[in-house]
Design a protein around this motif. Structure first.
Motif, PDB file in Angstrom:
ATOM      1  N   ARG A 284      10.538  -2.090  -5.832  1.00  0.00           N
ATOM      2  CA  ARG A 284      10.497  -3.367  -5.095  1.00  0.00           C
ATOM      3  C   ARG A 284      11.584  -3.366  -4.015  1.00  0.00           C
ATOM      4  NH1 ARG A 284       8.785  -8.660  -5.800  1.00  0.00           N
ATOM      5  NH2 ARG A 284       7.566  -8.133  -7.640  1.00  0.00           N
ATOM      6  N   GLU A 285      11.258  -3.841  -2.841  1.00  0.00           N
ATOM      7  CA  GLU A 285      12.190  -3.931  -1.706  1.00  0.00           C
ATOM      8  C   GLU A 285      12.931  -2.625  -1.459  1.00  0.00           C
ATOM      9  OE1 GLU A 285      14.279  -7.763  -2.174  1.00  0.00           O
ATOM     10  OE2 GLU A 285      12.458  -8.658  -1.336  1.00  0.00           O
ATOM     11  N   SER A 286      12.201  -1.496  -1.510  1.00  0.00           N
ATOM     12  CA  SER A 286      12.855  -0.189  -1.357  1.00  0.00           C
ATOM     13  C   SER A 286      12.365   0.597  -0.143  1.00  0.00           C
ATOM     14  CB  SER A 286      12.655   0.638  -2.631  1.00  0.00           C
ATOM     15  OG  SER A 286      11.299   1.010  -2.759  1.00  0.00           O
ATOM     16  N   PHE A 287      11.428   0.069   0.636  1.00  0.00           N
ATOM     17  CA  PHE A 287      10.874   0.819   1.776  1.00  0.00           C
ATOM     18  C   PHE A 287      11.324   0.202   3.103  1.00  0.00           C
ATOM     19  CE2 PHE A 287       8.145   1.752  -1.767  1.00  0.00           C
ATOM     20  CZ  PHE A 287       7.861   3.095  -1.611  1.00  0.00           C
ATOM     21  N   ASP A 288      11.608   1.095   4.069  1.00  0.00           N
ATOM     22  CA  ASP A 288      11.992   0.636   5.416  1.00  0.00           C
ATOM     23  C   ASP A 288      10.766   0.245   6.231  1.00  0.00           C
ATOM     24  OD1 ASP A 288      14.862   1.563   5.297  1.00  0.00           O
ATOM     25  OD2 ASP A 288      13.812   3.459   4.948  1.00  0.00           O
ATOM     26  N   ILE A 289       9.669   0.983   5.984  1.00  0.00           N
ATOM     27  CA  ILE A 289       8.476   0.824   6.820  1.00  0.00           C
ATOM     28  C   ILE A 289       7.233   0.675   5.944  1.00  0.00           C
ATOM     29  CG2 ILE A 289       6.963   1.998   8.525  1.00  0.00           C
ATOM     30  CD1 ILE A 289       9.593   1.556   9.794  1.00  0.00           C
ATOM     31  N   GLY A 290       6.397  -0.314   6.262  1.00  0.00           N
ATOM     32  CA  GLY A 290       5.096  -0.461   5.605  1.00  0.00           C
ATOM     33  C   GLY A 290       3.985  -0.185   6.605  1.00  0.00           C
ATOM     34  N   LEU A 291       2.935   0.503   6.136  1.00  0.00           N
ATOM     35  CA  LEU A 291       1.787   0.836   6.982  1.00  0.00           C
ATOM     36  C   LEU A 291       0.524   0.417   6.253  1.00  0.00           C
ATOM     37  CD1 LEU A 291       2.916   4.507   7.660  1.00  0.00           C
ATOM     38  CD2 LEU A 291       3.153   2.613   9.271  1.00  0.00           C
ATOM     39  N   CYS A 292      -0.467  -0.050   6.992  1.00  0.00           N
ATOM     40  CA  CYS A 292      -1.719  -0.448   6.346  1.00  0.00           C
ATOM     41  C   CYS A 292      -2.774  -0.610   7.428  1.00  0.00           C
ATOM     42  CB  CYS A 292      -1.499  -1.771   5.610  1.00  0.00           C
ATOM     43  SG  CYS A 292      -2.885  -2.311   4.607  1.00  0.00           S
ATOM     44  N   ARG A 293      -3.886   0.109   7.260  1.00  0.00           N
ATOM     45  CA  ARG A 293      -4.957   0.017   8.251  1.00  0.00           C
ATOM     46  C   ARG A 293      -6.273  -0.239   7.548  1.00  0.00           C
ATOM     47  NH1 ARG A 293      -7.597   4.731  12.113  1.00  0.00           N
ATOM     48  NH2 ARG A 293      -8.747   5.149  10.187  1.00  0.00           N
ATOM     49  N   GLY A 294      -6.966  -1.274   7.968  1.00  0.00           N
ATOM     50  CA  GLY A 294      -8.350  -1.470   7.548  1.00  0.00           C
ATOM     51  C   GLY A 294      -8.555  -1.925   6.118  1.00  0.00           C
ATOM     52  N   VAL A 295      -7.527  -2.418   5.456  1.00  0.00           N
ATOM     53  CA  VAL A 295      -7.690  -2.739   4.030  1.00  0.00           C
ATOM     54  C   VAL A 295      -8.231  -4.153   3.830  1.00  0.00           C
ATOM     55  CG1 VAL A 295      -6.470  -3.005   1.820  1.00  0.00           C
ATOM     56  CG2 VAL A 295      -5.980  -1.055   3.305  1.00  0.00           C
ATOM     57  N   ASN A 296      -7.623  -5.105   4.497  1.00  0.00           N
ATOM     58  CA  ASN A 296      -8.093  -6.487   4.361  1.00  0.00           C
ATOM     59  C   ASN A 296      -7.443  -7.346   5.442  1.00  0.00           C
ATOM     60  OD1 ASN A 296      -9.295  -8.880   3.048  1.00  0.00           O
ATOM     61  ND2 ASN A 296      -9.536  -7.445   1.361  1.00  0.00           N
TER      62      ASN A 296
ATOM     63  N   ALA B  89       8.724   5.272   3.843  1.00  0.00           N
ATOM     64  CA  ALA B  89       7.553   4.521   4.307  1.00  0.00           C
ATOM     65  C   ALA B  89       6.496   4.482   3.205  1.00  0.00           C
ATOM     66  CB  ALA B  89       6.972   5.176   5.559  1.00  0.00           C
ATOM     67  N   ILE B  90       5.705   3.417   3.203  1.00  0.00           N
ATOM     68  CA  ILE B  90       4.598   3.305   2.245  1.00  0.00           C
ATOM     69  C   ILE B  90       3.329   2.916   3.007  1.00  0.00           C
ATOM     70  CG2 ILE B  90       5.264   0.886   1.658  1.00  0.00           C
ATOM     71  CD1 ILE B  90       4.138   1.488  -1.197  1.00  0.00           C
ATOM     72  N   ASP B  91       2.223   3.607   2.687  1.00  0.00           N
ATOM     73  CA  ASP B  91       0.920   3.285   3.280  1.00  0.00           C
ATOM     74  C   ASP B  91       0.030   2.779   2.148  1.00  0.00           C
ATOM     75  OD1 ASP B  91      -1.404   3.079   4.723  1.00  0.00           O
ATOM     76  OD2 ASP B  91      -1.649   5.231   5.093  1.00  0.00           O
ATOM     77  N   ILE B  92      -0.320   1.505   2.190  1.00  0.00           N
ATOM     78  CA  ILE B  92      -1.144   0.897   1.128  1.00  0.00           C
ATOM     79  C   ILE B  92      -2.608   0.922   1.542  1.00  0.00           C
ATOM     80  CG2 ILE B  92      -1.637  -1.261  -0.108  1.00  0.00           C
ATOM     81  CD1 ILE B  92       1.355  -1.854  -0.090  1.00  0.00           C
ATOM     82  N   GLY B  93      -3.469   1.467   0.668  1.00  0.00           N
ATOM     83  CA  GLY B  93      -4.897   1.609   0.990  1.00  0.00           C
ATOM     84  C   GLY B  93      -5.095   2.669   2.059  1.00  0.00           C
ATOM     85  N   THR B  94      -4.462   3.810   1.836  1.00  0.00           N
ATOM     86  CA  THR B  94      -4.445   4.895   2.841  1.00  0.00           C
ATOM     87  C   THR B  94      -5.801   5.598   2.970  1.00  0.00           C
ATOM     88  OG1 THR B  94      -3.137   6.814   3.545  1.00  0.00           O
ATOM     89  CG2 THR B  94      -3.588   6.648   1.195  1.00  0.00           C
ATOM     90  N   GLY B  95      -6.690   5.448   1.985  1.00  0.00           N
ATOM     91  CA  GLY B  95      -8.020   6.075   2.055  1.00  0.00           C
ATOM     92  C   GLY B  95      -7.889   7.592   2.105  1.00  0.00           C
ATOM     93  N   ALA B  96      -8.441   8.204   3.159  1.00  0.00           N
ATOM     94  CA  ALA B  96      -8.335   9.659   3.315  1.00  0.00           C
ATOM     95  C   ALA B  96      -7.045  10.046   4.046  1.00  0.00           C
ATOM     96  CB  ALA B  96      -9.557  10.178   4.062  1.00  0.00           C
ATOM     97  N   GLY B  97      -6.090   9.084   4.149  1.00  0.00           N
ATOM     98  CA  GLY B  97      -4.753   9.416   4.674  1.00  0.00           C
ATOM     99  C   GLY B  97      -4.417   8.837   6.032  1.00  0.00           C
ATOM    100  N   PHE B  98      -5.040   7.697   6.377  1.00  0.00           N
ATOM    101  CA  PHE B  98      -4.799   7.110   7.705  1.00  0.00           C
ATOM    102  C   PHE B  98      -4.207   5.708   7.583  1.00  0.00           C
ATOM    103  CE2 PHE B  98      -8.463   9.940   7.776  1.00  0.00           C
ATOM    104  CZ  PHE B  98      -7.886  10.973   8.484  1.00  0.00           C
TER     105      PHE B  98
END
Ligand SMILES: C[S@@+](CC[C@H](N)C(=O)[O-])C[C@H]1O[C@@H](n2cnc3c(N)ncnc32)[C@H](O)[C@@H]1O
Length: 234
Positions: free
Chosen positions: A136-148, A72-81
């Motif tokens: 590239r194209e290597s993650f099963d799950i993408g996560l992103c909260r509050g970035v844009n 999994a990858i979390d883009i713009g995780t900030g303090a980890g959320f």
């Protein structure tokens, strides 16, 4: 505070272990202390942090279980959320937690070491600069909260996701950005499968998770160079 967190986790309907709760509490205490000298989050009250950061992140857990992914990858995780909370809850999934701001990734690296989290890799970069031929194209799950907005974060995220993988985008209720994202979804080879509606377990505020499936491989020209997705969204 431990009881408040555990009550919320039970209301979401999740199984937990004492070790996971211990780790979440250590992370929470470290965040509250660190935030007094380094601004990581505007939420300063401990109860608010449990509800709006920790429990809000855990609203994704049932969907994550369904998807059965291992990376999994979390883009713009900030303090980890939501990424750090979910990494603590899912030691069997490898998480990349990425943020472009160094003071946030320094904090996250400290949390990783404090809790001995072998499934976490902290990355200080912009998403557009981090992508390369091996990730590239290597993650099963993408996560992103509050970035844009959705049409911007799709360009950051979808290139990292495997075909048949999912992006679980957390959004506040009422933002309704899906209409604006039609072109980005088509261009990047993805589609919205479902919009899930949740409530914060104690406060009751509504939250959305937009479940996006990557259907086709993304053209390597995406993401465009750093900053372009933001200035000229697809
Ligand atoms: C509003 S904060 C949200 C942080 C966290 N996800 C949360 O919900 O609490 C947005 C974060 O995204 C990061 N960010 C913005 N654009 C980014 C990019 N292109 N690549 C990586 N991180 C980015 C910022 O540095 C900031 O920490």
């Amino acid at each position: 505070m431990r009881e408040y967190l555990v009550e919320g986790i039970k209301k979401i309907g999740l199984k937990y272990t004492d070790k996971k709760i211990d780790n979440l509490i250590k992370y929470l205490e470290y965040l509250v202390a660190y935030n007094k000298h380094t601004n990581l989050t505007a939420i300063r009250d401990t109860k608010d942090a449990i509800e709006k950061h920790f429990l809000d992140s855990l609203l994704l857990q049932n969907l994550l279980d369904e998807k059965n992914g291992t990376k999994a990858i979390d883009i713009g995780t900030g303090a980890g959320f939501p990424g750090m909370v979910l990494a603590i809850f899912n030691p069997n999934i490898e998480f990349v937690l990425m943020d472009s701001v160094g003071k946030k990734t320094t904090f996250l690296q400290n949390v990783k070491e404090l809790l001995n989290l072998e499934n976490v890799t902290v990355v200080n970069s912009r998403a557009e600069d981090y992508i390369n031929d091996s990730n590239r194209e290597s993650f099963d799950i993408g996560l992103c909260r509050g970035v844009n907005k959705l049409n911007v974060i799709l360009e950051y995220m979808i290139p990292f996701i495997k075909v048949e993988g999912h992006f679980l985008a957390q959004k506040m209720a009422g933002t309704e950005e899906e209409g604006e994202a039609t072109n980005a979804l088509e261009t990047l080879g993805a589609k919205i499968v479902k919009i899930h509606r949740y409530k914060l377990p104690n406060y009751g505020d509504e939250r959305l998770v937009v479940e996006i499936l990557k259907e086709k491989s993304t053209d390597k020209k995406y993401p465009r160079r750093a900053g372009v997705a933001l200035k000229k969204p697809l």
